[in-house]
Design a protein around this motif. Structure first.
Motif, PDB file in Angstrom:
ATOM      1  N   ASP A 173       1.339   9.933   0.668  1.00 12.57           N
ATOM      2  CA  ASP A 173      -0.038  10.194   1.106  1.00 12.57           C
ATOM      3  C   ASP A 173      -0.639   8.967   1.791  1.00 12.57           C
ATOM      4  N   ALA A 174      -0.281   7.772   1.319  1.00 17.20           N
ATOM      5  CA  ALA A 174      -0.787   6.551   1.946  1.00 17.20           C
ATOM      6  C   ALA A 174      -0.010   6.227   3.216  1.00 17.20           C
ATOM      7  N   ASN A 214       0.808  -1.220   0.000  1.00 16.49           N
ATOM      8  CA  ASN A 214       0.000   0.000   0.000  1.00 16.49           C
ATOM      9  C   ASN A 214       0.841   1.270   0.000  1.00 16.49           C
ATOM     10  N   PHE A 215       2.126   1.141   0.301  1.00 20.72           N
ATOM     11  CA  PHE A 215       2.943   2.326   0.516  1.00 20.72           C
ATOM     12  C   PHE A 215       4.078   2.500  -0.494  1.00 20.72           C
ATOM     13  N   VAL A 216       4.328   1.488  -1.313  1.00 17.46           N
ATOM     14  CA  VAL A 216       5.461   1.528  -2.236  1.00 17.46           C
ATOM     15  C   VAL A 216       4.997   1.113  -3.630  1.00 17.46           C
ATOM     16  N   GLU A 217       5.446   1.837  -4.658  1.00 11.16           N
ATOM     17  CA  GLU A 217       5.111   1.440  -6.017  1.00 11.16           C
ATOM     18  C   GLU A 217       6.357   1.388  -6.886  1.00 11.16           C
ATOM     19  N   THR A 261      14.382  14.067  -8.313  1.00 13.25           N
ATOM     20  CA  THR A 261      13.616  12.865  -8.675  1.00 13.25           C
ATOM     21  C   THR A 261      14.198  12.198  -9.915  1.00 13.25           C
ATOM     22  N   VAL A 295       8.078   5.690  -2.542  1.00 13.78           N
ATOM     23  CA  VAL A 295       7.165   5.641  -1.402  1.00 13.78           C
ATOM     24  C   VAL A 295       5.978   6.559  -1.665  1.00 13.78           C
ATOM     25  N   LYS A 296       4.777   6.029  -1.485  1.00  9.54           N
ATOM     26  CA  LYS A 296       3.547   6.824  -1.640  1.00  9.54           C
ATOM     27  C   LYS A 296       3.260   7.515  -0.305  1.00  9.54           C
TER      28      LYS A 296
END
Length: 329
Positions: free
Chosen positions: A151-152, A72-75, A131, A148-149
């Motif tokens: 916002d989540a 949920n936190f990493v893409e 980035t 890392v996302k």
């Protein structure tokens, strides 16, 4: 990953230098974990003495199963840029090359009882390549890039944010990758800031502990535009701090040459580098893209100086509006 799967990946990557070497590194890592040190050393020596071919760097799909805890936190982000798409200062180029060489000789360094730099902090104003540099760095190393996302990660429920941070650090501990944490100041804000509540202070305390304990198999890269807002204790947790400033005239000239290298034009973009003094890479890129699009829209084969100056004028107007807004606030 099962040995058979790794061997399949190795054979499938033949002819693609960076992929081949990254899979070979994974096989060597497995042998080291099985305590087959002699075989691992022999394989690494063979790999390192094999001359590398010049190929376009690219990252690999994750070689370990993606953990549900971090899902949920990493893409995963697939790099699309190379070192030809960025202009860096000589000092920063030297630091990045040093980090890459260190990573590739990490086993030998650790055997001497020395630490390997693997935790890096990027600082500088927006639009100056932080980035993009994380993406290119991952690509050059042949490591997958995970972002890392934030916002989540930052939960509205008390106590959950620190737990979420722990999950991404556990992920970085297991997965050889570049883990990129942008807008790091949102997590690592100074505990002396009277406007912050106790929950954030607890998160910073946990964050300091997690960074201290983390020994990633790749790199942890954190980036911030607000370095003055970071907690004072954060700085010594990072092995290297890299500063990104707005490009000078020489760097702008080089960047313009890169952006127009495959574009038909009837003017020399680098002649306008002085006019772009004080602009960030993101702003310069926007000007270049708008100039090229103007020729496409008009169905012309060449980009003209008028296209470029029109795009520059639009960007100056945009900057002026932003500056007025900043003065009001």
């Amino acid at each position: 990953m099962a040995r058979g799967e790794l061997m399949k990946k190795l054979l499938a990557s033949y002819g693609r230098e960076d992929e081949f070497r990254a899979v070979a590194e994974q096989i060597i890592l497995e042998e080291e974990q099985k305590n087959n040190r002699v075989l691992a050393r022999s394989l690494r020596k063979t790999l390192e003495t094999t001359p590398a071919k010049e190929t376009k760097p690219r990252s690999l799909a994750p070689l370990l199963p993606f953990p549900d805890a971090a899902n949920n936190f990493v893409e995963r982000v697939e790099p699309v840029h190379t070192h030809n798409d960025i202009a860096l200062t000589p000092a920063n180029i030297r630091v990045f090359l040093g980090l890459m060489k260190e990573f590739r000789r990490s086993e030998e360094i650790r055997k001497k009882g020395l630490p390997v730099r693997s935790k890096v902090l990027f600082c500088g104003p927006p639009g100056c390549g932080k980035t993009l540099c994380a993406e290119i760095f991952a690509s050059e190393l042949g490591l997958p890039l995970f972002v890392v996302k934030l916002d989540a990660l930052i939960s509205s429920y008390l106590g959950e944010t620190a737990s979420n941070v722990r999950k991404i650090f556990e992920f970085a501990r297991k997965q050889p990758c570049v883990l990129f944490l942008d807008e790091f100041d949102a997590l690592a804000r100074s505990r002396d800031d009277s406007s912050e509540h106790n929950e954030l202070r607890r998160v910073v305390n946990s964050l300091l502990l997690f960074i201290d304990r983390l020994q990633p198999k790749g790199f942890l890269i954190a980036a911030t535009n607000l370095d003055k807002s970071l907690d004072a204790a954060i700085w010594r947790r990072f092995d290297e701090v890299i500063w990104f400033d707005k490009p000078d005239e020489r760097m702008i000239k080089k960047y313009l040459e890169m952006k127009f290298r495959n574009v038909q034009r009837n003017f020399e973009p680098s002649d306008y580098s002085k006019k772009l003094s004080g602009y960030s890479y993101a702003e310069v890129e926007r000007i270049c893209i708008q100039a090229i699009k103007a020729s496409v829209i008009d169905r012309r084969k060449e980009v003209t100086a008028r296209d470029f100056l029109g795009a520059l004028s639009d960007e100056a107007r945009r900057r002026s509006g932003r500056e007025r807004l900043n003065n009001i606030t």
